[in-house]
Each structure stands twice: as structure tokens, then as C-alpha cells.
Design a protein around this motif. Structure first.
Motif, PDB file in Angstrom:
ATOM      1  N   GLY A 177      -9.256   1.925   9.903  1.00 23.45           N
ATOM      2  CA  GLY A 177      -9.970   1.160   8.910  1.00 23.45           C
ATOM      3  C   GLY A 177      -9.608   1.075   7.645  1.00 23.45           C
ATOM      4  N   MET A 178     -10.566   1.370   6.760  1.00 22.31           N
ATOM      5  CA  MET A 178     -10.390   1.346   5.327  1.00 22.31           C
ATOM      6  C   MET A 178     -10.438   3.019   4.815  1.00 22.31           C
ATOM      7  SD  MET A 178      -9.582  -1.165   3.565  1.00 22.31           S
ATOM      8  CE  MET A 178      -9.638  -2.982   3.617  1.00 22.31           C
ATOM      9  N   ALA A 179     -10.429   3.584   5.792  1.00 21.47           N
ATOM     10  CA  ALA A 179     -10.464   5.058   5.563  1.00 21.47           C
ATOM     11  C   ALA A 179      -9.072   5.585   5.511  1.00 21.47           C
ATOM     12  CB  ALA A 179     -11.435   6.087   6.508  1.00 21.47           C
ATOM     13  N   PHE A 180      -8.841   6.706   4.388  1.00 22.36           N
ATOM     14  CA  PHE A 180      -7.454   7.085   4.129  1.00 22.36           C
ATOM     15  C   PHE A 180      -7.577   8.553   3.879  1.00 22.36           C
ATOM     16  CE2 PHE A 180      -6.855   2.919   3.035  1.00 22.36           C
ATOM     17  CZ  PHE A 180      -5.718   2.323   3.762  1.00 22.36           C
ATOM     18  N   THR A 181      -6.733   9.472   4.368  1.00 23.68           N
ATOM     19  CA  THR A 181      -6.483  10.939   4.248  1.00 23.68           C
ATOM     20  C   THR A 181      -6.263  11.219   2.876  1.00 23.68           C
ATOM     21  OG1 THR A 181      -4.638  11.370   5.129  1.00 23.68           O
ATOM     22  CG2 THR A 181      -6.436  11.254   6.624  1.00 23.68           C
ATOM     23  N   GLN A 182      -6.334  12.421   2.466  1.00 22.02           N
ATOM     24  CA  GLN A 182      -5.926  12.902   1.034  1.00 22.02           C
ATOM     25  C   GLN A 182      -4.425  12.930   1.433  1.00 22.02           C
ATOM     26  OE1 GLN A 182      -7.330  13.697  -1.689  1.00 22.02           O
ATOM     27  NE2 GLN A 182      -5.242  14.050  -2.902  1.00 22.02           N
ATOM     28  N   GLN A 183      -3.605  13.301   2.512  1.00 23.39           N
ATOM     29  CA  GLN A 183      -2.436  13.214   2.650  1.00 23.39           C
ATOM     30  C   GLN A 183      -1.894  11.594   2.599  1.00 23.39           C
ATOM     31  OE1 GLN A 183      -0.046  15.468   3.451  1.00 23.39           O
ATOM     32  NE2 GLN A 183       1.373  14.142   2.996  1.00 23.39           N
ATOM     33  N   ASP A 184      -2.533  10.780   3.153  1.00 21.13           N
ATOM     34  CA  ASP A 184      -2.491   9.241   2.784  1.00 21.13           C
ATOM     35  C   ASP A 184      -1.944   9.065   1.341  1.00 21.13           C
ATOM     36  OD1 ASP A 184      -2.288   8.807   5.516  1.00 21.13           O
ATOM     37  OD2 ASP A 184      -4.174   8.139   5.485  1.00 21.13           O
ATOM     38  N   ARG A 185      -2.997   9.424   0.600  1.00 18.86           N
ATOM     39  CA  ARG A 185      -3.113   9.196  -0.898  1.00 18.86           C
ATOM     40  C   ARG A 185      -1.853   9.842  -1.644  1.00 18.86           C
ATOM     41  NH1 ARG A 185      -8.338  10.324   0.375  1.00 18.86           N
ATOM     42  NH2 ARG A 185      -9.881   8.343   0.231  1.00 18.86           N
ATOM     43  N   GLN A 186      -1.377  10.990  -1.127  1.00 15.96           N
ATOM     44  CA  GLN A 186      -0.264  11.708  -1.820  1.00 15.96           C
ATOM     45  C   GLN A 186       0.992  10.895  -1.510  1.00 15.96           C
ATOM     46  OE1 GLN A 186      -0.624  15.850  -0.693  1.00 15.96           O
ATOM     47  NE2 GLN A 186      -2.313  16.229  -1.776  1.00 15.96           N
ATOM     48  N   THR A 187       1.266  10.690  -0.409  1.00 24.43           N
ATOM     49  CA  THR A 187       2.307   9.927   0.157  1.00 24.43           C
ATOM     50  C   THR A 187       2.320   8.622  -0.624  1.00 24.43           C
ATOM     51  OG1 THR A 187       2.195  10.916   2.428  1.00 24.43           O
ATOM     52  CG2 THR A 187       3.594   9.085   2.184  1.00 24.43           C
ATOM     53  N   ALA A 188       1.336   7.990  -0.693  1.00 28.59           N
ATOM     54  CA  ALA A 188       1.525   6.580  -1.226  1.00 28.59           C
ATOM     55  C   ALA A 188       1.876   6.725  -2.790  1.00 28.59           C
ATOM     56  CB  ALA A 188      -0.070   5.894  -1.192  1.00 28.59           C
ATOM     57  N   GLN A 189       1.584   7.716  -3.421  1.00 25.97           N
ATOM     58  CA  GLN A 189       1.740   7.916  -4.807  1.00 25.97           C
ATOM     59  C   GLN A 189       3.034   7.764  -5.048  1.00 25.97           C
ATOM     60  OE1 GLN A 189      -0.552   7.945  -7.432  1.00 25.97           O
ATOM     61  NE2 GLN A 189      -2.267   7.762  -5.863  1.00 25.97           N
ATOM     62  N   VAL A 190       4.077   8.139  -4.362  1.00 26.93           N
ATOM     63  CA  VAL A 190       5.516   7.993  -4.529  1.00 26.93           C
ATOM     64  C   VAL A 190       6.120   6.842  -4.068  1.00 26.93           C
ATOM     65  CG1 VAL A 190       5.478  10.614  -4.070  1.00 26.93           C
ATOM     66  CG2 VAL A 190       6.144   9.119  -2.190  1.00 26.93           C
ATOM     67  N   LEU A 191       5.320   5.963  -3.610  1.00 26.57           N
ATOM     68  CA  LEU A 191       6.114   4.722  -3.442  1.00 26.57           C
ATOM     69  C   LEU A 191       6.505   3.998  -4.623  1.00 26.57           C
ATOM     70  CD1 LEU A 191       4.400   3.405  -0.151  1.00 26.57           C
ATOM     71  CD2 LEU A 191       6.501   4.434  -0.290  1.00 26.57           C
ATOM     72  N   THR A 192       7.132   3.060  -4.716  1.00 25.04           N
ATOM     73  CA  THR A 192       7.627   2.094  -5.770  1.00 25.04           C
ATOM     74  C   THR A 192       7.765   0.732  -5.357  1.00 25.04           C
ATOM     75  OG1 THR A 192      10.092   2.801  -5.900  1.00 25.04           O
ATOM     76  CG2 THR A 192       8.526   4.088  -7.264  1.00 25.04           C
ATOM     77  N   ILE A 193       7.383  -0.015  -6.004  1.00 25.34           N
ATOM     78  CA  ILE A 193       7.724  -1.541  -5.670  1.00 25.34           C
ATOM     79  C   ILE A 193       8.289  -2.198  -7.017  1.00 25.34           C
ATOM     80  CG2 ILE A 193       6.909  -3.481  -5.130  1.00 25.34           C
ATOM     81  CD1 ILE A 193       6.420  -1.821  -2.835  1.00 25.34           C
ATOM     82  N   ASN A 194       9.444  -2.628  -7.060  1.00 24.51           N
ATOM     83  CA  ASN A 194      10.237  -2.820  -7.846  1.00 24.51           C
ATOM     84  C   ASN A 194       9.733  -4.344  -8.721  1.00 24.51           C
ATOM     85  OD1 ASN A 194      11.797  -0.812  -7.918  1.00 24.51           O
ATOM     86  ND2 ASN A 194      13.204  -1.721  -6.400  1.00 24.51           N
ATOM     87  N   ASN A 195       8.863  -4.939  -7.791  1.00 22.05           N
ATOM     88  CA  ASN A 195       8.815  -6.373  -8.256  1.00 22.05           C
ATOM     89  C   ASN A 195       7.686  -6.605  -9.338  1.00 22.05           C
ATOM     90  OD1 ASN A 195       9.567  -8.985  -7.757  1.00 22.05           O
ATOM     91  ND2 ASN A 195       8.400  -9.391  -6.339  1.00 22.05           N
TER      92      ASN A 195
END
Length: 327
Positions: free
Chosen positions: A173-191
Motif C-alpha cells: 500500500g502506502m507503507a514502506f520499510t526503513q530499508q525501502d527508504r535507504q534504498t530509494a535514497q541512492v536512486l538518481t533521476i537525471n531528468n
């Protein structure tokens, strides 16, 4: 039944043309906030609310444009800036800082392939100083370039959601784990990360950027509509001025001396003058531009004896209102 993944739902929304761009951004903003992605959330806020500096925008919001002159007989004609390379470069592109909803409105309500916008007062006074200008100047754009901004935003959200899924960030749903947040932090979107500061830095602002007043060109009916509206506005401030403009407009329309093309040219020129009269003095085009168009109008009306007499009677009122000098 387990709750639907917010990331997979975001992908579906981004892929569907039925999803409005504002709805998509609201959903993406919620996900970005849940994942503590401040930079991506800031980009979404800019897209939804507009960019505060009218010139600092992502690359996809800088679209091609052309400087044109509104010739009432021949239509819009290109302005040759080959001998002034800095001006040619400046007018070759236009930043669009307004909220994405306004860009969507422009695309939805204007069906013509070519759109246009008036120049800023700063552009007329600063950039075009010294140029010989016979007709009002405008920027012209392709409607498809506005639509491409919508596509770029949709693609950015989709690319982001796909990268999140690829890294295993889907959420319950709209629930994310702390691991999800850490993983998402390293993503980059060049646009979206870098805002481009271009040649319009000292001129465009979020509330009066060249793209903010875009409209479709729709012939003489729209010109008459602009003329009547401007006369009403001018008349509310100065009854004598409104009456002078109205008498001239009526004389041009009913003239038996002017040919059709000459009537059209005189109407375009009078519309420009009426619009200047309707504006506060500080927002009007430079005096050199006003005088030039007044001179052109006088020449056009001189081709018809019946309208020339009306011009002789009422032009002093217009000159006094615009230039504070009786003709």
C-alpha cells in the motif's frame, strides 16, 4: 487481499493517458514524502506550483520559439535577427516556469498548431532598442512543444517508479520499510535534478514569463474582441479617450474608402493602440513603439478620405493620453 503496491500503482497511472498529469503528480508526491525523498518531492512541488525563478527550469521546459511580426495583411512574418546573434539566440528558445496545470490548459484549449505570446516590456525596451519596428512583435511556438513538457513529466515519474521497483522498493500500500527508504535514497533521476539558468535570466519571472500568456491565433474575430475589450477598459478611465477610440473603430469598420486588407491592417494597428491606452503607463510599450504604430495607423487611414477626417478629429485625444503631446 494484500494492499496494492503504491509503486506499481504509480507505474500504471504514469502509463495511462487517462490519468491527468496533476493526479499523477499528487500520487508521486505522496510516495516521495513516504520515502523521505526531499529532492524529488521538491521537483514535484515546482511542477505543481511553478518555478519561482522564471528562467531556472529543467531542460525539458525550455522550448523553441520564433520572433515574429504581426503583419495584419500578410499574417505573422519572421523577424530577421541574423545580424544580431545575441538576440537571435535569445529569441530562439523560451523557458516555461508556470505550473504544469497551466501548460495542460494551454494544450487542451488551443487546437491550432501554432501558439503565440506578446513580448515582455523589458524585452521591448532593452533587447530591441534601436531596431526599426513597424508591427507589434510576438513569440510563436509549436503547440507540440508544450505537449512535450507534459510527456517529459509523465516519463520522469514512470522512470522513477520503474527504478524503485527494480531495486525492490514497492511498498505495501502506502507503507514502506526503513530499508525501502535507504534504498530509494541512492536512486538518481537525471531528468529533474538540475535547473538550467539560460539567456532569459534577467528578463523572465514566474508571473510574466514569455510563455505565460500564450494564446492561439484566431483571425479578425479575436482582434475585434481584443479591440472592444480594450476600448471599454480605456473608457472606464477616460470617457473622452474611450469615445475617440470607439469613433475610430466604427469609422474603420464602416469605411467605404478602405479596401478589405486596409481595414484589417488599420484594425490591427488600432487594437494595439487601444491596448496601450487600457494599460497603466508603466506597463505600456516604449514610446518609440507607440509612436511608430500611431504613425503607421495614420498612414493607413490616410488611404480613406472618410476615415481620415475622423482621425483628424480624435487623434489629438489619443496622442495626449499616450504621449502627453498633442498631435
Amino acid at each position: 487481499m494484500p494492499p496494492k503496491s503504491a509503486i506499481l500503482e504509480l507505474q500504471e497511472l504514469a502509463r495511462s493517458e487517462k490519468t491527468s498529469i496533476t493526479e499523477l503528480l499528487r500520487h508521486a508526491k505522496t510516495v516521495a514524502s513516504k520515502l523521505d525523498l526531499d529532492e524529488f518531492e521538491a521537483w514535484i512541488k515546482y511542477e505543481m506550483n511553478g518555478y519561482p525563478n522564471g528562467n531556472s527550469v529543467p531542460a525539458y521546459r525550455i522550448i523553441p520559439s520564433k520572433l515574429m511580426a504581426k503583419n495584419p495583411v500578410r499574417g505573422n512574418i519572421p523577424v530577421d535577427l541574423d545580424e544580431v546573434p545575441d538576440l537571435a539566440k535569445y529569441f530562439a528558445t523560451t523557458p516555461l516556469p508556470q505550473p504544469i496545470s497551466q501548460i495542460l490548459h494551454i494544450v487542451q484549449t488551443n487546437k491550432n498548431s501554432t501558439l503565440e505570446a506578446p513580448l515582455l516590456t523589458e524585452e521591448m525596451t532593452g533587447l530591441l532598442n534601436g531596431l526599426t519596428i513597424r508591427y507589434p512583435l510576438i513569440r510563436c511556438f509549436s503547440r507540440s512543444n508544450f505537449a512535450s513538457v507534459l510527456d517529459a513529466v509523465r516519463d520522469t515519474v514512470l522512470d522513477w517508479a520503474l527504478k524503485l521497483e527494480k531495486k525492490g522498493v514497492t511498498g505495501k500500500g502506502m507503507a514502506f520499510t526503513q530499508q525501502d527508504r535507504q534504498t530509494a535514497q541512492v536512486l538518481t533521476i537525471n531528468n529533474f535534478g538540475s535547473l538550467i539558468q539560460g539567456d532569459h535570466a534577467n528578463l523572465a519571472t514566474a508571473h510574466n514569463s514569455p510563455g505565460a500568456a500564450v494564446s492561439a491565433s484566431s483571425g479578425m474575430a479575436k482582434t475585434h474582441q481584443r479591440l472592444n475589450k480594450s476600448i471599454e477598459t480605456a473608457e472606464a478611465r477616460d470617457v473622452r479617450l474611450g469615445e475617440a477610440l470607439r469613433q475610430l473603430a466604427t469609422a474603420v469598420t464602416s469605411s467605404q474608402s478602405l479596401e478589405s486588407g486596409q481595414k484589417q491592417e488599420a484594425t490591427e494597428q488600432l487594437t494595439f493602440i487601444a491596448e496601450q491606452c487600457a494599460l497603466p503607463p508603466e506597463q505600456r510599450q516604449p514610446l518609440t513603439i507607440q509612436k511608430g504604430i500611431l504613425g503607421n495607423l495614420r498612414e493607413t487611414l490616410g488611404l480613406g478620405a472618410d476615415v481620415l477626417q475622423v482621425w483628424t478629429t480624435f487623434s489629438p485625444v489619443i496622442y495626449a493620453a499616450l504621449i502627453n503631446t498633442l498631435s
